[in-house]
Design an enzyme around this catalytic site. Structure first.
Site, PDB file in Angstrom:
ATOM      1  N   ASP A   1       0.823  -1.217   0.000  1.00 39.44           N
ATOM      2  CA  ASP A   1       0.000   0.000   0.000  1.00 39.44           C
ATOM      3  C   ASP A   1       0.855   1.264   0.000  1.00 39.44           C
ATOM      4  O   ASP A   1       0.698   2.152  -0.849  1.00 39.44           O
ATOM      5  CB  ASP A   1      -0.938   0.011   1.209  1.00 39.44           C
TER       6      ASP A   1
ATOM      7  N   ARG B  59      -0.445   0.782  16.467  1.00 40.54           N
ATOM      8  CA  ARG B  59      -0.836   1.980  15.724  1.00 40.54           C
ATOM      9  C   ARG B  59      -0.731   3.286  16.531  1.00 40.54           C
ATOM     10  O   ARG B  59      -0.256   4.297  16.005  1.00 40.54           O
ATOM     11  CB  ARG B  59      -2.249   1.821  15.157  1.00 40.54           C
TER      12      ARG B  59
ATOM     13  N   ASP C 175      -7.530  -0.025  10.938  1.00 42.97           N
ATOM     14  CA  ASP C 175      -6.362   0.826  11.123  1.00 42.97           C
ATOM     15  C   ASP C 175      -6.581   2.268  10.689  1.00 42.97           C
ATOM     16  O   ASP C 175      -5.954   3.180  11.225  1.00 42.97           O
ATOM     17  CB  ASP C 175      -5.164   0.241  10.381  1.00 42.97           C
TER      18      ASP C 175
ATOM     19  N   SER D 236      -2.101 -10.369   3.241  1.00 45.96           N
ATOM     20  CA  SER D 236      -1.984  -9.094   3.930  1.00 45.96           C
ATOM     21  C   SER D 236      -1.436  -9.388   5.322  1.00 45.96           C
ATOM     22  O   SER D 236      -2.061 -10.103   6.106  1.00 45.96           O
ATOM     23  CB  SER D 236      -3.355  -8.415   4.030  1.00 45.96           C
TER      24      SER D 236
END
Length: 409
Positions: free
Chosen positions: A18, A98, A127, A179
Site C-alpha cells: 500500500d 498503531r 487501522d 496481507s
C-alpha cells in the site's frame, strides 16, 4: 482540503504494498508535492531492510525510521498485559502498534510544517480509525489523506499492477500476497485462502508461519520456563533479568519453537464486518498466561472478578482506536493499583501449543495452605458454615415460602 494547498505530505510508510505505491500516487495527484516518509520501528525486523533506499527511489524526499520498540512494549503492550485485556481472544498486536506510530508521525508532521498526513489504510479496515484518531490527539487540525478513499484502485491485484507500471519494487507476488502486519509482539495473516473460513490455515507450509512452528512440528519434549513479575510486569526469565525488548524476543523464541500462540479467528471489526485472521503471538501468549496464573494467588476475589470486566472493556476500546481517551487513562490507573502486589514467579510447561501451569509463588500470596487443606487444621471451624449458609440462603428461603403460600410454580 484544497489539493493546491498541499505542498508537503508526511506519509506513514511501512514499505509494504500500500504505502510503496502511495509515494508516486501522491506526487501524481497532489501537484508533485514533497513526500516525507515516516516508518515506526516496532520490531518488524527484516521488513526495515532497504527501507530508506526504497523510499527515496520511489520519490520520497527523505525518510524517518523511528525506533519505537521499547516505548511500544512498555507504554502500550505491558499495561494491557497487566489488565488482561484482549479482544475476542486476539492479543491486540496491530491495535497496540498503531497509537505510538501515529503519535510519532503527527509529531514529525508538526515539526516539519507539513500540510497533510497520509496513510495507506483501506476503507474496510480498523487501522484507518486507529491512525486518524491518534493523529487527532496530537495534530487535531492536520488534514489527512487516505488514498483508498480517493483512488480508482479496487484490489491488491490492481495495486501490484500499479507498482509494476511505476517500477516500484515489491517483496510479494500474486501468489503469496497475504496481507500481513508484523511487529515484535505478533504477526497477522489475512486474505487469499484465509478469506474462506472453511479453509484450514497452511500452518505446515514452508514460509507461512514466520515466528514459530505448528504444534505438530514442535518438539516431543516439553520446555519449562520461569517468569518473574514485579508489580505485574515481567522482568526476568529463568532468573535472568532482562529489559522489555530482550524479554519479549526470548519468549518469542521459546514460544515459537513450541508452537505457542497461534490463533485462527473470525473477529468483529470496528467498521461493522466480520474478518478472518490468523495470528502468531508466541511470547505474548506466554506473558498473558503467566500473568493470569500469578494473579490467581495475588488478587482477592472481588478485585479479580471486577478486573475481568474492566479487561474486556479495555480490550474493546484499544481495538476500537480509543487509546488516547479519558476512559483508557482511567482504566489503566485502576489496573496499576491492582498490580501493587502482583509480584512473584510463574513456571509454565510449554508443549506442542499448550501452556501448562507448573508452579506459582509470590511473597504477597493470598493462598493459605493451612486454611485450604482437606486435612485437619486449627484455623477453620467447619461448624461456622451452617450459620453462613442460613443467612446467605435466606432470600431463597423467603422467596420459596412466598411461592408456596400463593400456589405459584
Amino acid at each position: 482540503m484544497n489539493k493546491q494547498d498541499i505542498k508537503k505530505v508526511v506519509l506513514a510508510y511501512s514499505g509494504g504494498l500500500d504505502t510503496s505505491i502511495i509515494i508516486p500516487w501522491l506526487k501524481e495527484n497532489y501537484n508533485n508535492c514533497e513526500v516525507i516518509a515516516v516508518s515506526g520501528n516496532v520490531g518488524q525486523a527484516s521488513e526495515l531492510e532497504g527501507l530508506e533506499e526504497k523510499a527515496i527511489k520511489t520519490g520520497a524526499s527523505k525518510i524517518y525510521i523511528e525506533d519505537l520498540t521499547k516505548e511500544f512494549l512498555e507504554d502500550y503492550v505491558f499495561p494491557c498485559v497487566q489488565a488482561g485485556a484482549k479482544y475476542e481472544d486476539y492479543l491486540l498486536g496491530t491495535a497496540f502498534a498503531r497509537p505510538p506510530i501515529a503519535k510519532r508521525i503527527a509529531e514529525i508532521a508538526v515539526a516539519e510544517g507539513a500540510d497533510a498526513i497520509c496513510h495507506g489504510c483501506t476503507g474496510k479496515g480498523n487501522d484507518q480509525v486507529r491512525f486518524e484518531l491518534a493523529i487527532k490527539a496530537f495534530a487535531p487540525d492536520m488534514p489527512i489523506i487516505a488514498p483508498w478513499r480517493e483512488w480508482d484502485i479496487k484490489s491488491r491485484e490492481e495495486e501490484i499492477e500499479y507498482a509494476e507500471a511505476h517500477n516500484v519494487p515489491l517483496k510479494i507476488n500474486r501468489e503469496t500476497n497475504y496481507s500481513k502486519d508484523k511487529n515484535i509482539w505478533h504477526l497477522s495473516h489475512e486474505g487469499l485462502d484465509l478469506e474462506d473460513p472453511m479453509n484450514e490455515p497452511l500452518y505446515n507450509k514452508e514460509g507461512f508461519l514466520e515466528m514459530g512452528v505448528s504444534p505438530e512440528m514442535a518438539p516431543d519434549k516439553p520446555t519449562y520456563v520461569k517468569i518473574h513479575f514485579e508489580k505485574g510486569i515481567a522482568t526476568a526469565i529463568d532468573g535472568k533479568e532482562m529489559g522489555s525488548v530482550e524479554l519479549v524476543e526470548a519468549l518469542n523464541k521459546l514460544g515459537g519453537e513450541n508452537g505457542i500462540g497461534l490463533l485462527d479467528i473470525v473477529e468483529n471489526r470496528l467498521v461493522g464486518m466480520k474478518c478472518r485472521g490468523v495470528y502468531e503471538t508466541p511470547g505474548g501468549a506466554i506473558l498473558y498466561k503467566a500473568h493470569d496464573v500469578l494473579e490467581t494467588i495475588c488478587l482477592d476475589k472481588e478485585t479479580a472478578h471486577y478486573k475481568q470486566l474492566v479487561a474486556q472493556k479495555l480490550g474493546e476500546i484499544v481495538y476500537n482506536a480509543q487509546w488516547y481517551s479519558p476512559l483508557t487513562e482511567a482504566i489503566l490507573a485502576f489496573v496499576k493499583k491492582t498490580q501493587e502486589t502482583v509480584t512473584g514467579d510463574v513456571t509454565l510447561k510449554l508443549y506442542k501449543g499448550n501452556m501448562i501451569n507448573a508452579g506459582v509463588s509470590s511473597p504477597y500470596s493470598l493462598y493459605d495452605p493451612e486454611i485450604a487443606t482437606f486435612d485437619e487444621d486449627n484455623v477453620y471451624n467447619q461448624a461456622d458454615s451452617a450459620g453462613f449458609i442460613n443467612l446467605y440462603g435466606l432470600p431463597i428461603k423467603v422467596y420459596a415460602k412466598m411461592k408456596a403460600k400463593n400456589n405459584l410454580k
